[in-house]
Scaffold this motif. Sequence first.
Motif, PDB file in Angstrom:
ATOM      1  N   ASN A 117      35.819 -17.955  30.684  1.00 10.58           N
ATOM      2  CA  ASN A 117      36.734 -17.180  31.509  1.00 10.58           C
ATOM      3  C   ASN A 117      38.072 -17.052  30.790  1.00 10.58           C
ATOM      4  OD1 ASN A 117      36.866 -16.086  34.446  1.00 10.58           O
ATOM      5  ND2 ASN A 117      38.848 -17.098  34.180  1.00 10.58           N
ATOM      6  N   VAL A 118      38.646 -15.845  30.825  1.00 14.04           N
ATOM      7  CA  VAL A 118      39.977 -15.620  30.270  1.00 14.04           C
ATOM      8  C   VAL A 118      40.999 -15.815  31.384  1.00 14.04           C
ATOM      9  CG1 VAL A 118      41.552 -13.929  29.263  1.00 14.04           C
ATOM     10  CG2 VAL A 118      39.173 -14.036  28.485  1.00 14.04           C
ATOM     11  N   HIS A 119      42.017 -16.637  31.138  1.00 10.30           N
ATOM     12  CA  HIS A 119      43.065 -16.895  32.128  1.00 10.30           C
ATOM     13  C   HIS A 119      44.406 -16.413  31.581  1.00 10.30           C
ATOM     14  CE1 HIS A 119      40.597 -19.483  34.735  1.00 10.30           C
ATOM     15  NE2 HIS A 119      40.084 -19.968  33.623  1.00 10.30           N
ATOM     16  N   THR A 125      35.063  -8.041  29.247  1.00 12.57           N
ATOM     17  CA  THR A 125      35.765  -9.252  28.806  1.00 12.57           C
ATOM     18  C   THR A 125      35.123  -9.825  27.553  1.00 12.57           C
ATOM     19  OG1 THR A 125      36.185  -9.662  31.159  1.00 12.57           O
ATOM     20  CG2 THR A 125      36.884 -11.357  29.623  1.00 12.57           C
ATOM     21  N   ALA A 126      33.819  -9.574  27.368  1.00 15.67           N
ATOM     22  CA  ALA A 126      33.187  -9.959  26.100  1.00 15.67           C
ATOM     23  C   ALA A 126      33.811  -9.165  24.957  1.00 15.67           C
ATOM     24  CB  ALA A 126      31.684  -9.714  26.163  1.00 15.67           C
ATOM     25  N   TRP A 127      34.114  -7.884  25.212  1.00 14.53           N
ATOM     26  CA  TRP A 127      34.802  -7.112  24.175  1.00 14.53           C
ATOM     27  C   TRP A 127      36.188  -7.689  23.915  1.00 14.53           C
ATOM     28  CZ3 TRP A 127      39.444  -4.522  24.526  1.00 14.53           C
ATOM     29  CH2 TRP A 127      39.828  -3.828  23.375  1.00 14.53           C
ATOM     30  N   ILE A 128      36.900  -8.092  24.963  1.00 14.04           N
ATOM     31  CA  ILE A 128      38.225  -8.689  24.783  1.00 14.04           C
ATOM     32  C   ILE A 128      38.132  -9.908  23.873  1.00 14.04           C
ATOM     33  CG2 ILE A 128      40.106  -9.916  25.971  1.00 14.04           C
ATOM     34  CD1 ILE A 128      39.675  -8.028  28.343  1.00 14.04           C
ATOM     35  N   ALA A 129      37.036 -10.664  23.984  1.00 13.56           N
ATOM     36  CA  ALA A 129      36.867 -11.854  23.139  1.00 13.56           C
ATOM     37  C   ALA A 129      36.777 -11.496  21.659  1.00 13.56           C
ATOM     38  CB  ALA A 129      35.630 -12.635  23.568  1.00 13.56           C
ATOM     39  N   THR A 130      36.435 -10.241  21.339  1.00 12.77           N
ATOM     40  CA  THR A 130      36.390  -9.836  19.932  1.00 12.77           C
ATOM     41  C   THR A 130      37.786  -9.725  19.343  1.00 12.77           C
ATOM     42  OG1 THR A 130      36.454  -7.417  20.309  1.00 12.77           O
ATOM     43  CG2 THR A 130      34.296  -8.506  20.409  1.00 12.77           C
ATOM     44  N   LEU A 131      38.824  -9.808  20.190  1.00  9.08           N
ATOM     45  CA  LEU A 131      40.203  -9.742  19.726  1.00  9.08           C
ATOM     46  C   LEU A 131      40.788 -11.122  19.454  1.00  9.08           C
ATOM     47  CD1 LEU A 131      41.482  -6.998  22.217  1.00  9.08           C
ATOM     48  CD2 LEU A 131      40.497  -6.681  19.935  1.00  9.08           C
ATOM     49  N   TYR A 132      39.979 -12.167  19.634  1.00  8.78           N
ATOM     50  CA  TYR A 132      40.412 -13.540  19.383  1.00  8.78           C
ATOM     51  C   TYR A 132      40.104 -13.938  17.940  1.00  8.78           C
ATOM     52  CZ  TYR A 132      41.484 -14.620  24.272  1.00  8.78           C
ATOM     53  OH  TYR A 132      42.049 -14.651  25.520  1.00  8.78           O
ATOM     54  N   PRO A 133      40.753 -15.000  17.447  1.00  5.84           N
ATOM     55  CA  PRO A 133      40.509 -15.456  16.074  1.00  5.84           C
ATOM     56  C   PRO A 133      39.033 -15.766  15.811  1.00  5.84           C
ATOM     57  CG  PRO A 133      42.470 -16.499  16.948  1.00  5.84           C
ATOM     58  CD  PRO A 133      41.841 -15.769  18.100  1.00  5.84           C
ATOM     59  N   ASP A 134      38.657 -15.769  14.554  1.00  2.77           N
ATOM     60  CA  ASP A 134      37.266 -15.969  14.155  1.00  2.77           C
ATOM     61  C   ASP A 134      36.651 -17.224  14.762  1.00  2.77           C
ATOM     62  OD1 ASP A 134      37.358 -13.686  12.688  1.00  2.77           O
ATOM     63  OD2 ASP A 134      37.511 -14.667  10.735  1.00  2.77           O
ATOM     64  N   ARG A 135      37.391 -18.309  14.761  1.00  2.46           N
ATOM     65  CA  ARG A 135      36.843 -19.570  15.262  1.00  2.46           C
ATOM     66  C   ARG A 135      36.451 -19.446  16.726  1.00  2.46           C
ATOM     67  NH1 ARG A 135      39.986 -25.426  15.117  1.00  2.46           N
ATOM     68  NH2 ARG A 135      38.335 -26.647  16.155  1.00  2.46           N
ATOM     69  N   GLU A 167      32.539 -19.501  18.527  1.00  2.00           N
ATOM     70  CA  GLU A 167      32.180 -20.357  19.661  1.00  2.00           C
ATOM     71  C   GLU A 167      31.624 -19.546  20.821  1.00  2.00           C
ATOM     72  OE1 GLU A 167      35.677 -23.731  18.884  1.00  2.00           O
ATOM     73  OE2 GLU A 167      35.963 -22.130  20.355  1.00  2.00           O
ATOM     74  N   VAL A 168      32.297 -18.468  21.140  1.00  2.00           N
ATOM     75  CA  VAL A 168      31.944 -17.674  22.315  1.00  2.00           C
ATOM     76  C   VAL A 168      30.648 -16.889  22.112  1.00  2.00           C
ATOM     77  CG1 VAL A 168      32.671 -15.709  23.726  1.00  2.00           C
ATOM     78  CG2 VAL A 168      34.314 -17.482  23.128  1.00  2.00           C
ATOM     79  N   PHE A 169      30.460 -16.341  20.919  1.00  2.00           N
ATOM     80  CA  PHE A 169      29.311 -15.479  20.663  1.00  2.00           C
ATOM     81  C   PHE A 169      28.151 -16.217  19.996  1.00  2.00           C
ATOM     82  CE2 PHE A 169      32.832 -12.154  20.228  1.00  2.00           C
ATOM     83  CZ  PHE A 169      32.687 -11.737  21.544  1.00  2.00           C
ATOM     84  N   ALA A 170      28.132 -17.519  20.110  1.00  2.00           N
ATOM     85  CA  ALA A 170      27.130 -18.334  19.414  1.00  2.00           C
ATOM     86  C   ALA A 170      25.697 -17.933  19.746  1.00  2.00           C
ATOM     87  CB  ALA A 170      27.344 -19.811  19.742  1.00  2.00           C
ATOM     88  N   ASN A 171      25.457 -17.470  20.970  1.00  2.00           N
ATOM     89  CA  ASN A 171      24.093 -17.130  21.391  1.00  2.00           C
ATOM     90  C   ASN A 171      23.826 -15.629  21.427  1.00  2.00           C
ATOM     91  OD1 ASN A 171      23.342 -19.875  21.818  1.00  2.00           O
ATOM     92  ND2 ASN A 171      24.479 -19.840  23.755  1.00  2.00           N
ATOM     93  N   GLY A 172      24.774 -14.823  20.968  1.00  2.00           N
ATOM     94  CA  GLY A 172      24.563 -13.376  20.928  1.00  2.00           C
ATOM     95  C   GLY A 172      24.822 -12.689  22.256  1.00  2.00           C
ATOM     96  N   SER A 173      24.261 -13.218  23.317  1.00  3.41           N
ATOM     97  CA  SER A 173      24.473 -12.681  24.657  1.00  3.41           C
ATOM     98  C   SER A 173      25.426 -13.616  25.390  1.00  3.41           C
ATOM     99  CB  SER A 173      23.145 -12.594  25.415  1.00  3.41           C
ATOM    100  OG  SER A 173      23.327 -12.119  26.727  1.00  3.41           O
ATOM    101  N   VAL A 174      26.425 -13.051  26.063  1.00  5.81           N
ATOM    102  CA  VAL A 174      27.418 -13.904  26.712  1.00  5.81           C
ATOM    103  C   VAL A 174      27.982 -13.204  27.943  1.00  5.81           C
ATOM    104  CG1 VAL A 174      29.371 -13.029  25.336  1.00  5.81           C
ATOM    105  CG2 VAL A 174      29.454 -15.359  26.291  1.00  5.81           C
ATOM    106  N   ARG A 175      28.325 -14.024  28.949  1.00  3.69           N
ATOM    107  CA  ARG A 175      28.954 -13.517  30.167  1.00  3.69           C
ATOM    108  C   ARG A 175      30.347 -14.147  30.260  1.00  3.69           C
ATOM    109  NH1 ARG A 175      23.812 -15.167  31.933  1.00  3.69           N
ATOM    110  NH2 ARG A 175      24.684 -16.870  33.175  1.00  3.69           N
ATOM    111  N   ILE A 176      31.371 -13.297  30.198  1.00  2.00           N
ATOM    112  CA  ILE A 176      32.758 -13.770  30.235  1.00  2.00           C
ATOM    113  C   ILE A 176      33.484 -13.054  31.365  1.00  2.00           C
ATOM    114  CG2 ILE A 176      34.870 -14.174  28.920  1.00  2.00           C
ATOM    115  CD1 ILE A 176      33.303 -13.696  26.370  1.00  2.00           C
ATOM    116  N   SER A 177      34.154 -13.823  32.217  1.00  2.00           N
ATOM    117  CA  SER A 177      34.949 -13.256  33.304  1.00  2.00           C
ATOM    118  C   SER A 177      36.427 -13.442  32.977  1.00  2.00           C
ATOM    119  CB  SER A 177      34.586 -13.923  34.638  1.00  2.00           C
ATOM    120  OG  SER A 177      34.637 -15.335  34.520  1.00  2.00           O
TER     121      SER A 177
END
Length: 371
Positions: A129-131, A71-81, A85-95
């Motif tokens: 979380n992606v809904h 799901t972190a990879w899926i977040a790479t398909l979102y707009p730059d802004r 926000e999501v990758f601000a800390n480099g490491s992230v956990r997204i469900s």
Amino acid sequence: MLRKNAGDTEIARWIVDENIDILEKAGVFRTAVPERFGGLDLPVEQQAAVLAEIARGCGSTGWVSMVWVSTAWIATLYPDRAQEEVFANGSVRISGGFTPSGTLVPTEGGYILNGSWRFNTGVRGAQWNVHAALVEHPDGRHEELFALVPIEDITVADDWDVFGAGGTGSATSTVKDVFVPAHRVVDGAVFDASTRDRWNADVKGRNYNLTSYVLATCAPVYLGIAKAALELFVERLPGKAITYTNWTEQREHPHTQIQLAHAVNKVASCEALSRDWLRVMQDRADRGEKMTVLEKATVRGQVGYVVQATKEAVETLYGISSASTILRSNPFQRAFRDIEALALHGLLTPVSSLEAHGRVLLGLDPGTDYI
């Protein structure tokens, strides 16, 4: 360490903090994060290898890690802004809750999200979380969109109590009247990585087909669990007799030898299949090309076969194990229950996956949008 903690993870119905900590230190939650945000940006083949090793230690931890990484990879398909926000800390956990059981209502600057999502693996320890949710357009048409929401806006139920994959914490998440800005919502273009307004829209190497990518990161969990079962079975054999017989060493019995060889070769054949689809996926991404319908259907069908074959391999070993295998203190029984439970996942169930593959092989449409 993961294997040692597996029992406590199952009892807690959630992976223990020590597991999360050691995976964080190992860089697991940076594997799919782009380098520009401090991530490792590993290709899908390397991601799969990491996930298989985690699942080899603990099936539940492997499944949760798979969700967080994919799901972190899926977040790479979102707009730059949104990415910033999501990758601000480099490491992230997204469900993610990917069944569209919510609604989005357009409002100024974005949408209002409401809904509940069952089987939301990893949400208990996620930061985002992606809904999946439906929006109704003025012409009456319904469209599926994907809203990215911070965990602070989500309520998580205590309703995960199952016989297998018990430590995944795949609870129900609920969102009520939450504003989601437009830059954190994407449409169906996400499925073939065609979303725009992002720095990596035309970058080669990581724009995989979404369904194929998710399937390719799920399969290693089954492989890891099956490998664990093989190891655990063999470890117990030396000095083990066959009860109520004259066989003082089960490992000397031809039936044991043949069944073990069957199980080993099923897992090995699945690994060979996985190398093939990973190669195809990476080749397409490196060329900046979309996968063909046949290629996508092949991934779906072959992953379904992996689910079936790895489950059968574990069942084969379970069938020639002693009665003491059912003790909860025996880690083999957990591997058995985990793979039985995960084989029921709707996207991965062998029958539906093999049907889609077979339909395309016969010149028909796949009968599903999820390829």
